[in-house]
Design an enzyme around this catalytic site. Sequence first.
Site, PDB file in Angstrom:
ATOM      1  N   ARG A 161       0.859  -1.180   0.000  1.00  0.00           N
ATOM      2  CA  ARG A 161       0.000   0.000   0.000  1.00  0.00           C
ATOM      3  C   ARG A 161       0.901   1.238   0.000  1.00  0.00           C
ATOM      4  O   ARG A 161       2.064   1.158   0.380  1.00  0.00           O
ATOM      5  CB  ARG A 161      -0.890   0.026   1.243  1.00  0.00           C
ATOM      6  CG  ARG A 161      -1.806  -1.197   1.413  1.00  0.00           C
ATOM      7  CD  ARG A 161      -2.605  -1.052   2.709  1.00  0.00           C
ATOM      8  NE  ARG A 161      -3.555  -2.148   2.911  1.00  0.00           N
ATOM      9  CZ  ARG A 161      -3.308  -3.226   3.653  1.00  0.00           C
ATOM     10  NH1 ARG A 161      -2.139  -3.346   4.275  1.00  0.00           N
ATOM     11  NH2 ARG A 161      -4.210  -4.170   3.790  1.00  0.00           N
TER      12      ARG A 161
ATOM     13  N   LYS B 136      -2.126  -1.884   7.994  1.00  0.00           N
ATOM     14  CA  LYS B 136      -3.251  -1.270   8.702  1.00  0.00           C
ATOM     15  C   LYS B 136      -3.304  -1.761  10.145  1.00  0.00           C
ATOM     16  O   LYS B 136      -3.066  -2.933  10.420  1.00  0.00           O
ATOM     17  CB  LYS B 136      -4.565  -1.604   7.986  1.00  0.00           C
ATOM     18  CG  LYS B 136      -4.721  -0.918   6.631  1.00  0.00           C
ATOM     19  CD  LYS B 136      -6.083  -1.205   6.035  1.00  0.00           C
ATOM     20  CE  LYS B 136      -6.286  -0.446   4.730  1.00  0.00           C
ATOM     21  NZ  LYS B 136      -7.613  -0.704   4.126  1.00  0.00           N
TER      22      LYS B 136
ATOM     23  N   HIS C  28      -1.947   2.296  -6.029  1.00  0.00           N
ATOM     24  CA  HIS C  28      -2.608   1.044  -5.655  1.00  0.00           C
ATOM     25  C   HIS C  28      -2.705   0.088  -6.842  1.00  0.00           C
ATOM     26  O   HIS C  28      -2.863  -1.119  -6.645  1.00  0.00           O
ATOM     27  CB  HIS C  28      -4.006   1.344  -5.097  1.00  0.00           C
ATOM     28  CG  HIS C  28      -4.367   0.504  -3.909  1.00  0.00           C
ATOM     29  ND1 HIS C  28      -3.699   0.597  -2.707  1.00  0.00           N
ATOM     30  CD2 HIS C  28      -5.304  -0.457  -3.741  1.00  0.00           C
ATOM     31  CE1 HIS C  28      -4.224  -0.263  -1.844  1.00  0.00           C
ATOM     32  NE2 HIS C  28      -5.195  -0.915  -2.448  1.00  0.00           N
TER      33      HIS C  28
ATOM     34  N   ARG D 238      -0.231  -2.639  -6.667  1.00  0.00           N
ATOM     35  CA  ARG D 238      -0.600  -3.671  -5.682  1.00  0.00           C
ATOM     36  C   ARG D 238      -1.597  -4.647  -6.297  1.00  0.00           C
ATOM     37  O   ARG D 238      -1.484  -5.858  -6.136  1.00  0.00           O
ATOM     38  CB  ARG D 238      -1.178  -2.988  -4.442  1.00  0.00           C
ATOM     39  CG  ARG D 238      -1.669  -3.917  -3.337  1.00  0.00           C
ATOM     40  CD  ARG D 238      -2.032  -3.059  -2.121  1.00  0.00           C
ATOM     41  NE  ARG D 238      -2.879  -3.735  -1.151  1.00  0.00           N
ATOM     42  CZ  ARG D 238      -2.406  -4.485  -0.153  1.00  0.00           C
ATOM     43  NH1 ARG D 238      -1.103  -4.675  -0.031  1.00  0.00           N
ATOM     44  NH2 ARG D 238      -3.226  -5.037   0.712  1.00  0.00           N
TER      45      ARG D 238
ATOM     46  N   HIS E  22      -4.132  -8.904   4.063  1.00  0.00           N
ATOM     47  CA  HIS E  22      -5.594  -8.853   4.180  1.00  0.00           C
ATOM     48  C   HIS E  22      -6.034  -9.648   5.405  1.00  0.00           C
ATOM     49  O   HIS E  22      -5.597 -10.789   5.602  1.00  0.00           O
ATOM     50  CB  HIS E  22      -6.264  -9.443   2.939  1.00  0.00           C
ATOM     51  CG  HIS E  22      -6.207  -8.549   1.751  1.00  0.00           C
ATOM     52  ND1 HIS E  22      -6.363  -9.000   0.461  1.00  0.00           N
ATOM     53  CD2 HIS E  22      -6.002  -7.213   1.639  1.00  0.00           C
ATOM     54  CE1 HIS E  22      -6.265  -7.988  -0.387  1.00  0.00           C
ATOM     55  NE2 HIS E  22      -6.052  -6.897   0.311  1.00  0.00           N
TER      56      HIS E  22
ATOM     57  N   TYR F  21      -9.512 -10.622  -6.462  1.00  0.00           N
ATOM     58  CA  TYR F  21      -8.554 -10.802  -7.553  1.00  0.00           C
ATOM     59  C   TYR F  21      -8.851 -12.039  -8.398  1.00  0.00           C
ATOM     60  O   TYR F  21      -8.099 -12.359  -9.314  1.00  0.00           O
ATOM     61  CB  TYR F  21      -7.130 -10.895  -6.981  1.00  0.00           C
ATOM     62  CG  TYR F  21      -6.718  -9.621  -6.304  1.00  0.00           C
ATOM     63  CD1 TYR F  21      -6.377  -8.498  -7.053  1.00  0.00           C
ATOM     64  CD2 TYR F  21      -6.719  -9.499  -4.926  1.00  0.00           C
ATOM     65  CE1 TYR F  21      -6.037  -7.308  -6.441  1.00  0.00           C
ATOM     66  CE2 TYR F  21      -6.370  -8.312  -4.306  1.00  0.00           C
ATOM     67  CZ  TYR F  21      -6.030  -7.220  -5.071  1.00  0.00           C
ATOM     68  OH  TYR F  21      -5.706  -6.039  -4.466  1.00  0.00           O
TER      69      TYR F  21
END
Length: 298
Positions: free
Chosen positions: A148, A172, A244, A247, A270, A279
């Site tokens: 990210r 995150k 992004h 990514r 994730h 994806y």
Amino acid sequence: MTWLQTLKDYQHYLKIERGLSLNSIKSYSYDVEKLMKFLEKNDLKTSPLKIDANITKAFVYDVAKHMNERSQARLISGLKSFFNYLVFEDYRETNPVDLIESPRIGRKLPDTLSLEEIDNLIAHIDLSKPEGERNRAMIDTLYSCGLRVSELITLNLSDLFFEEGFIKVTGKGNKQRFVPIAEHTQKLISIYKTEIRNHQDIKKGHEDTLFLNRRGRGLTRAMIFTIVKNLSEKCGLQKTISPHTFRHSFATHLLENGADLRAIQQMLGHESITTTEIYMHLDQTHLRDVVNQFHPRR
């Protein structure tokens, strides 16, 4: 409790309890601030603890007229989060947004770049300028490690474990993970460090920051977006991309080449496999090949 005090407490909760980034906290706060402005504009005297479903419904319907479905869904989600916090803290018994249905929206597939397009972008970086080596290393790292933007700009020298072939990434909620880094990318980072970074006047507090601006400070998210945008225009790319996009391309290329979805989830950081499943937008030819290779009745 006043709206401003409640909002401040909510922001503190998002930062400390949920570990959200500053950008995420701003986004959640913006939803509540819009509600506050609606109440002020319509002279509605009610507190966060007393506001009812009729008022929140009127607010959502009023602002929804100027939003697309995806923005409407995000606003409703943001308000639900705010009032769920008040319920969680026993300030309220019910959430006045619970009965408001979000519009049904399809899952937006991420834009991707082919390997040739990525190579073409990197080839158009002007290496005659000092920032050229830095930009080449950054773009390659974004793609090769699937980072990210926030993870790229907070990458430190102490996070590089080249002998082991990994970098430590802080994602995150300050969750850390180790991501493999290709030898090619290691080489580009080493060139940037040796030829550019080692000769900079690095400001106090940024001694460990890997990628620096010309003033010896860390880069901002906006600067990365600008670099990618300018590079896209320079090479005449007929796609709208952002940092992004690299990514997304990282995950898509791994999946197309047979990588395990769980492994991709771990590398992307994730929390849920459901997020990674976006994806799975592969072309039918690839899916047919998978069936032909693995199905017992092929």
